[in-house]
Design a protein around this motif. Structure first.
Motif, mmCIF file in Angstrom:
data_model
loop_
_atom_site.group_PDB
_atom_site.id
_atom_site.type_symbol
_atom_site.label_atom_id
_atom_site.label_comp_id
_atom_site.label_asym_id
_atom_site.label_seq_id
_atom_site.Cartn_x
_atom_site.Cartn_y
_atom_site.Cartn_z
ATOM 1 N N ARG A 119 1.325 -1.089 -0.205
ATOM 2 C CA ARG A 119 0.018 -0.005 0.064
ATOM 3 C C ARG A 119 1.127 1.293 -0.042
ATOM 4 N N PHE A 120 0.822 2.255 -0.687
ATOM 5 C CA PHE A 120 1.657 3.837 -1.045
ATOM 6 C C PHE A 120 0.198 4.174 -0.196
ATOM 7 N N ASP A 121 1.004 5.272 0.406
ATOM 8 C CA ASP A 121 0.265 6.032 0.875
ATOM 9 C C ASP A 121 1.437 7.553 1.383
ATOM 10 N N PRO A 122 1.160 8.616 0.674
ATOM 11 C CA PRO A 122 0.548 8.494 -0.158
ATOM 12 C C PRO A 122 0.608 7.965 -1.399
ATOM 13 N N VAL A 123 0.111 8.413 -1.926
ATOM 14 C CA VAL A 123 -0.199 7.731 -2.995
ATOM 15 C C VAL A 123 0.821 7.579 -3.911
ATOM 16 N N LEU A 124 1.395 6.497 -4.859
ATOM 17 C CA LEU A 124 2.424 7.304 -5.648
ATOM 18 C C LEU A 124 2.289 7.774 -6.925
ATOM 19 N N ILE A 125 2.146 8.392 -7.867
ATOM 20 C CA ILE A 125 2.616 9.031 -9.015
ATOM 21 C C ILE A 125 3.179 8.609 -10.050
ATOM 22 N N GLU A 126 2.585 8.155 -10.859
ATOM 23 C CA GLU A 126 3.796 7.672 -12.666
ATOM 24 C C GLU A 126 2.789 8.749 -13.378
ATOM 25 N N THR A 127 3.979 9.013 -14.442
ATOM 26 C CA THR A 127 3.416 9.564 -14.881
ATOM 27 C C THR A 127 4.386 8.614 -16.957
ATOM 28 N N PHE A 128 3.278 8.571 -17.714
ATOM 29 C CA PHE A 128 3.226 7.455 -19.037
ATOM 30 C C PHE A 128 3.512 8.905 -20.428
ATOM 31 N N LEU A 129 4.265 8.851 -20.926
ATOM 32 C CA LEU A 129 4.337 9.354 -22.193
ATOM 33 C C LEU A 129 2.934 8.735 -23.838
ATOM 34 N N LYS A 130 2.464 8.998 -23.968
ATOM 35 C CA LYS A 130 1.221 8.919 -24.492
ATOM 36 C C LYS A 130 1.431 8.276 -26.405
ATOM 37 N N ASP A 131 1.588 6.695 -26.376
ATOM 38 C CA ASP A 131 2.825 6.524 -27.721
ATOM 39 C C ASP A 131 2.676 5.505 -28.014
ATOM 40 N N ASP A 132 2.177 4.435 -28.320
ATOM 41 C CA ASP A 132 1.705 3.168 -28.413
ATOM 42 C C ASP A 132 2.642 2.711 -29.139
ATOM 43 N N ALA A 133 3.387 3.311 -30.297
ATOM 44 C CA ALA A 133 4.757 2.906 -30.875
ATOM 45 C C ALA A 133 5.589 2.572 -29.747
ATOM 46 N N ARG A 134 5.622 3.151 -28.972
ATOM 47 C CA ARG A 134 6.483 2.903 -27.954
ATOM 48 C C ARG A 134 6.414 2.748 -26.460
ATOM 49 N N HIS A 135 5.079 1.882 -26.396
ATOM 50 C CA HIS A 135 4.174 1.629 -25.247
ATOM 51 C C HIS A 135 3.920 1.997 -24.380
ATOM 52 N N ASP A 136 4.121 3.072 -24.862
ATOM 53 C CA ASP A 136 3.104 4.389 -23.738
ATOM 54 C C ASP A 136 4.477 4.497 -22.236
ATOM 55 N N PRO A 137 6.032 4.730 -23.167
ATOM 56 C CA PRO A 137 6.441 5.088 -21.740
ATOM 57 C C PRO A 137 7.363 5.696 -20.351
ATOM 58 N N GLN A 138 7.644 5.516 -19.531
ATOM 59 C CA GLN A 138 7.408 6.499 -18.291
ATOM 60 C C GLN A 138 8.436 7.406 -18.648
ATOM 61 N N ILE A 139 7.908 8.295 -18.298
ATOM 62 C CA ILE A 139 8.962 10.237 -18.858
ATOM 63 C C ILE A 139 8.757 10.352 -17.005
ATOM 64 N N GLU A 140 10.143 11.316 -16.809
ATOM 65 C CA GLU A 140 10.144 11.960 -15.647
ATOM 66 C C GLU A 140 9.803 13.601 -15.563
ATOM 67 N N ALA A 141 9.429 13.792 -14.384
ATOM 68 C CA ALA A 141 9.104 16.078 -15.139
ATOM 69 C C ALA A 141 10.188 16.115 -14.930
ATOM 70 N N SER A 142 11.560 16.090 -15.453
ATOM 71 C CA SER A 142 12.666 16.603 -15.806
ATOM 72 C C SER A 142 12.692 17.026 -17.710
#
Length: 254
Positions: A119-142
């Protein structure tokens, strides 16, 4: 209700599960029309489930209405008919914003050192680039900043707002004894540059475990897990989507 195609302006864009049409009377609004399609694996698997667009429209309208009532800025204006929503026109950010309360699914593949059910507390946040060809890779804030997708202030705002969205929906689902495991949302900017929660939040957008029991899952993961896509399996998925659509109309934020 019947579909309102006669009211639509030009088709602006079309995705895997919806079409966006101009709203002739006001260029700050658009029609969002659902499609009866369900997909997985970046579109590698796709099927038609009769009535899915209606269920998605009900679910999204109920969820966004709940968010609006709790002071969260969204693009939702109103439900027009069985498959159509009227929403504020905005430029979508090409990222998927995922909040995780419980470790499961793809997170475990990327983090094998974490046990399922953590269980994550606080809620864990991840972001992913919308790119089907690259299978929506994870993308960092930078990288989001460097690519010009969003500013540092906007990234901070999305993190805060994303957690607010999750909190509202987690409490709402708790009122129905359903655990909100994780949630995918998207953001857009209106013509004035104001950020808001946009796109859809439907049964493709989250994991729902009644009573916290993964084996009773109600969400799209059932479709992803199918070994064989049969008419009976698709009907079972349709039944779960119908239950979720019905439940979202009864949710209360405690």
């Amino acid at each position: 209700m019947t579909n309102s195609n006669a009211l639509f302006g030009s088709l602006l864009t079309e995705g895997k599960t919806k079409k966006i049409y101009a709203y002739p009377e006001d260029d700050t609004l658009v029609y969002m029309v659902g499609k009866d399609q369900i997909t997985a694996g970046d579109g590698a698997r796709r099927n038609v489930i009769a009535g899915k667009s209606r269920l998605s429209t009900i679910t999204t309208a109920n969820v966004f209405r709940l968010l609006n009532e709790n002071g969260i800025s969204t693009h939702f204006v109103k439900k027009v008919d069985d498959t159509t929503l009227l929403v504020k026109r905005c430029d979508m950010l090409p990222i998927e914003h995922v909040q995780r309360r419980i470790a499961t699914g793809s997170y475990l593949k990327r983090h094998p050192e974490i046990s399922e059910g953590t269980r994550f507390d606080p809620v864990l946040i991840e972001t992913f680039l919308k790119d089907d060809a690259r299978h929506d890779p994870q993308i960092e804030a930078s990288d989001i900043i460097a690519s010009g997708i969003a500013s540092a202030n906007e990234i901070d705002w999305m993190a805060r707002e994303g957690r607010r969205v999750f909190d509202v929906l987690e409490r709402a689902w708790r009122s129905a004894d359903v655990t909100l495991v994780d949630l995918k949302i998207e953001f857009g900017r209106d013509p004035q540059g104001n950020m808001m929660v946009a796109d859809v939040i439907d049964n493709d957008s989250w994991r729902l475990w009644p009573g916290g029991d993964k084996s009773r899952m109600l969400d799209k993961q059932v479709y992803r897990n199918l070994q064989d896509v049969t008419p009976a399996a698709l009907q079972d998925i349709a039944d779960r989507y119908a239950l979720v659509a019905d439940l979202t109309g009864k949710l209360k934020v405690n």
